[in-house]
Design an enzyme around this catalytic site. Sequence first.
Site, short mmCIF file in Angstrom:
data_model
loop_
_atom_site.label_atom_id
_atom_site.label_comp_id
_atom_site.label_asym_id
_atom_site.label_seq_id
_atom_site.Cartn_x
_atom_site.Cartn_y
_atom_site.Cartn_z
N HIS A 13 -47.23 -32.44 -1.92
CA HIS A 13 -47.71 -32.50 -3.50
C HIS A 13 -47.01 -33.36 -4.32
O HIS A 13 -47.43 -33.83 -5.43
CB HIS A 13 -48.06 -31.09 -3.78
N GLU B 267 -61.62 -28.53 4.61
CA GLU B 267 -60.12 -29.02 4.99
C GLU B 267 -59.47 -28.09 6.12
O GLU B 267 -58.61 -28.37 6.49
CB GLU B 267 -59.42 -28.88 3.78
N ASP C 103 -55.18 -31.76 4.29
CA ASP C 103 -55.09 -30.63 5.03
C ASP C 103 -55.89 -30.53 6.20
O ASP C 103 -55.39 -30.18 7.42
CB ASP C 103 -55.56 -29.38 4.26
N CYS D 120 -61.73 -35.83 -0.98
CA CYS D 120 -60.89 -36.03 -2.11
C CYS D 120 -59.27 -36.13 -1.47
O CYS D 120 -58.35 -35.78 -2.46
CB CYS D 120 -60.94 -34.93 -3.04
#
Length: 577
Positions: free
Chosen positions: A189, A432, A456, A503
């Site tokens: 992240h 995901e 993920d 995304c």
Amino acid sequence: MKTLRGIPASPGIALGPALIYQPPTLQVERRHIQDPGAEGERFTQAVVRAKAAIADLQAQATARLGPGEAAIFEAHRLFLEDPVLLDKVRQRIAERVNAEAALLDALEGYAQALASLPDETFRQRAADVRAVGERVLRELMPANWGPAQLGLNSPRIVVARDLTPADTIQMDPSQILGLVTALGGPTSHAAILARGLGIPAVMGLGEEALAEISSSGELVLDGTEGVVLIDADAATREPYLRQRERFIADREQHRAEALLPAQTRDGRRIEIGANVGDVESAVEALSWGADGIGLLRSEFLYLRSELPPSEAEQVQAYREITKAWGERPMVIRTLDIGADKPLPWLRLGQEANPFLGTRGLRLSLQYPHLLKTQLRAILRIGAGYNVKIMFPMVATIEEMREAKRILAEARQELQREDLPIVEDLEVGIMVEVPSAALMAAELAAEADFFSLGTNDLVQYLFACDRTNPRVIDLYQPLHPAVLRLIRTTVEGARAHGRWVGLCGELAGVPEAIPILVGLGLDELSMNPPSIPQAKAIVRSLSYVEAQSLAERALQLSSELEVRGLIASLFPDLAQLH
Ligand code: PEP
Ligand code: MG
């Protein structure tokens, strides 16, 4: 000169001095004091204030999270009434040790005793003892506390062992030339935040390599290739300077055409969304040419404060974004926390495999108060906007149904309270977890749309931690196994007339775009600085050719072969980053 190699995490070139970032810790000074009586009184007053602050937090937590979760604050307050602890501090003060050091001494003994106990519950208590101690220290040394400070007074390349989203979110991006970390990878992240801010980054350099960098040492950082140079001479720096200028000029040129739609030469329109993680970047993303917000990572609301945000605070933040975006689509993903995004105020306890543990929607379902408050806030944004709700990390249809049940409850509550709400809004899920992709046809009966979270999805498909540089070779987003799951998801959605976006970070990777378009995705959502180039790539494509590329890629047996196929058909794209 020394060359270090890591993982390319955010494209671009940076040159400048390093700054080694240490997460904030408090320096406690040890002093000999003259007046133990006055010092004892100072300590007593600090404890009184700390207890009042904890009671305040407890009241707010009860309102926002429910009494069960707030009970921890009660435990914290009781620590500060424990005579064993208080006597120990007073005894040290009587020995003429200042209150701060006396408290640390007493707490350390206490925490160590707890930490050495075999029972996990007691070990966790040790962390509580430290947290309580910190709170009293805040009262004793108020001037030394503030938000995480980088101490930057001129732009630097920030070097850290690791960065949590909370660390990164608190930095001032205008003072950061680049980011270098020992841990982490391209979909950690911190990397995602760096790309969103347009800051070049190299991650996963390894601890030993990182030790070679000293504060103020001059660095060259190539975020596109994943290279860091220490003390490069002028001749070595020269081409990097030119490359940096070219990179910035290219970006500006694409930006000039950013508002044109992303439509293939033969007329297929792809929606291009922005992935954003706070109000400021959400507002700014408009200027990068996004058609809407494809992913609002609502975590920002939760990471910055000591407590969960209230419903009113959330409504205000969302409304600020909708004000800028008007009727354009805005997909708000509900809280997606856990694993590499810990929350400072939610004690999840230790889990052996956090990425396989309590995160995403499972966390929200375990803390329904939290989810309900967020859903109420979203419903209260008001009419006239194209807001959509998206649940993260859905693995089974029951989770989806339970989340929708809580949404229906939130809606009924608001209606009873006579508050105006958004009547009609799409409710979708992130795909995901591989089980969700394989069950897309069934999930599409319940979900209005899907957005593939490849960051993920890839880690769960190949069983390789997305933040672990040691297994990065297995992290293969263009592998036919991934493409087949995308295909299955699109087919499942089509059967119910649903739209499908993507995304994950893959959406903004130039060489991936033709295949993603060819697989039939309706929307690609990415970090805003990648949007202008992605739109230009879509405009250069033929949908029919992209479809035939996707069909061929689906038949291959390795990522290497897929990359080879792309390189043979689109030699220019492989050069772009
Ligand atoms: C993903 O997993 O692809 C995704 C977009 O979610 P995040 O990166 O926030 O986990
Ligand atoms: Mg995800």
